[in-house]
Design an enzyme around this catalytic site. Structure first.
Site, short mmCIF file in Angstrom:
data_model
loop_
_atom_site.label_atom_id
_atom_site.label_comp_id
_atom_site.label_asym_id
_atom_site.label_seq_id
_atom_site.Cartn_x
_atom_site.Cartn_y
_atom_site.Cartn_z
N SER A 63 0.79 -1.09 0.07
CA SER A 63 0.13 0.10 0.13
C SER A 63 0.82 1.29 -0.02
O SER A 63 1.89 1.08 0.43
CB SER A 63 -0.89 0.06 1.31
OG SER A 63 -1.59 -1.45 1.34
N1 SAH Z 1 0.13 -4.97 4.39
C1 SAH Z 1 0.90 -5.29 3.14
C2 SAH Z 1 0.02 -4.91 2.01
C3 SAH Z 1 -0.45 -6.08 1.07
S1 SAH Z 1 -1.63 -6.28 0.06
C4 SAH Z 1 2.18 -4.70 3.10
O1 SAH Z 1 2.67 -3.78 3.82
O2 SAH Z 1 2.78 -5.08 2.15
C5 SAH Z 1 -2.68 -7.21 0.79
C6 SAH Z 1 -2.36 -8.67 0.91
O3 SAH Z 1 -3.66 -9.26 1.53
C7 SAH Z 1 -1.82 -9.43 -0.23
O4 SAH Z 1 -0.68 -9.93 0.10
C8 SAH Z 1 -2.90 -10.83 -0.37
O5 SAH Z 1 -2.49 -11.88 -0.76
C9 SAH Z 1 -3.54 -10.78 1.18
N2 SAH Z 1 -4.83 -11.17 1.38
C10 SAH Z 1 -5.94 -11.15 0.57
N3 SAH Z 1 -6.86 -11.85 1.22
C11 SAH Z 1 -6.41 -12.42 2.26
C12 SAH Z 1 -6.88 -13.32 3.31
N4 SAH Z 1 -8.21 -13.52 3.09
N5 SAH Z 1 -6.13 -13.66 4.23
C13 SAH Z 1 -4.87 -13.19 4.49
N6 SAH Z 1 -4.35 -12.31 3.42
C14 SAH Z 1 -4.98 -12.18 2.23
#
Ligand code: SAH
Length: 219
Positions: A63
């Site tokens: 993000s």
């Molecule tokens: N907080 C992260 C942002 C990652 S984007 C950072 O700082 O880099 C969101 C992430 O959520 C992705 O990696 C995706 O694979 C994950 N995601 C989506 N649905 C999910 C779920 N049900 N459980 C766990 N992770 C999930």
């Protein structure tokens, strides 16, 4: 690029992109401290402190720094909390959470990302964050209840399991809405278990995929 140069870019990121909109001094200090470039893919490092999301492996995104800061501020962390992050992705937000709270469990559905997030957290010396693999739309019951839950992916509704796993007095921050655009939603649980839902403005996250989220469009 050497570490000192990254440190200068990081200070500039906080001063120019975040400080005007986010007042929480602990959030600003944590974002000045965590080396975001160590969490992004090698080829994206030069852009690690730009004000935009960056691509990760598996079609996911890390993000935009301002959005991370806004979520963290909305979570009102004071230090002693036990936190669940859903969507560990690169591990960057989990690392910042590690500096703002006592213990963090970060759940990621894609094993490849969970592994690299855990490695990056280890490399930068953050020891109070545990990365686990699973469907975080169901929370992570072994660690419940949590004082704070932050969801870094957008759901079509607030998953019941997350509200259930929130401790009394707890705060849940989650993007809720469509697959590509959502409203940052803040759910607070009163000491008596009552639940209050507030709208915190528009946002755009990758979809929360799972039992209480969206179906996986890639299968
Ligand atoms: N907080 C992260 C942002 C990652 S984007 C950072 O700082 O880099 C969101 C992430 O959520 C992705 O990696 C995706 O694979 C994950 N995601 C989506 N649905 C999910 C779920 N049900 N459980 C766990 N992770 C999930």
């Amino acid at each position: 690029m050497e570490e000192e140069r990254y440190r200068v870019l990081r200070e500039r990121m906080v001063d120019q992109q975040i400080r005007l909109e986010v007042r929480d001094a602990r959030v600003l200090a944590a974002m000045r401290a965590v080396p975001r470039h160590r969490f992004v893919p090698e080829c994206e490092r030069a852009f690690a402190y730009d004000n935009r999301p960056l691509p990760l492996a598996c079609g996911q995104t890390i993000s935009q720094p301002l959005m991370v800061a806004l979520m963290l501020e909305a979570a009102r962390l004071e230090g002693p909390e036990r936190v669940l992050e859903v969507g560990a992705g690169s591990g960057y937000q989990a690392a910042v959470l590690g500096r703002l709270a006592a213990r963090v469990v970060a759940v990621e559905r894609l094993p490849e990302l969970a592994e690299s997030a855990a490695a990056a957290l280890r490399d930068v010396g953050i020891g109070n964050v545990e990365v686990v693999t699973g469907d975080g739309s169901l929370g992570w019951p072994p660690g419940a209840p949590y004082d704070r839950i932050l969801v870094a992916a957008g759901g079509h509704e607030v998953p019941d399991a997350l509200v259930e796993q929130l401790a009394p007095g707890g705060v849940l921050v989650i993007p809720v809405g469509g697959r590509t655009e959502q409203t940052l939603t803040v759910v607070t649980k009163g000491a008596d278990g009552s639940v209050l839902v507030r709208n915190h403005g528009p946002c755009a996250f990758v979809p929360l995929i799972g039992a209480a989220g969206w179906p996986d469009a890639s299968v």
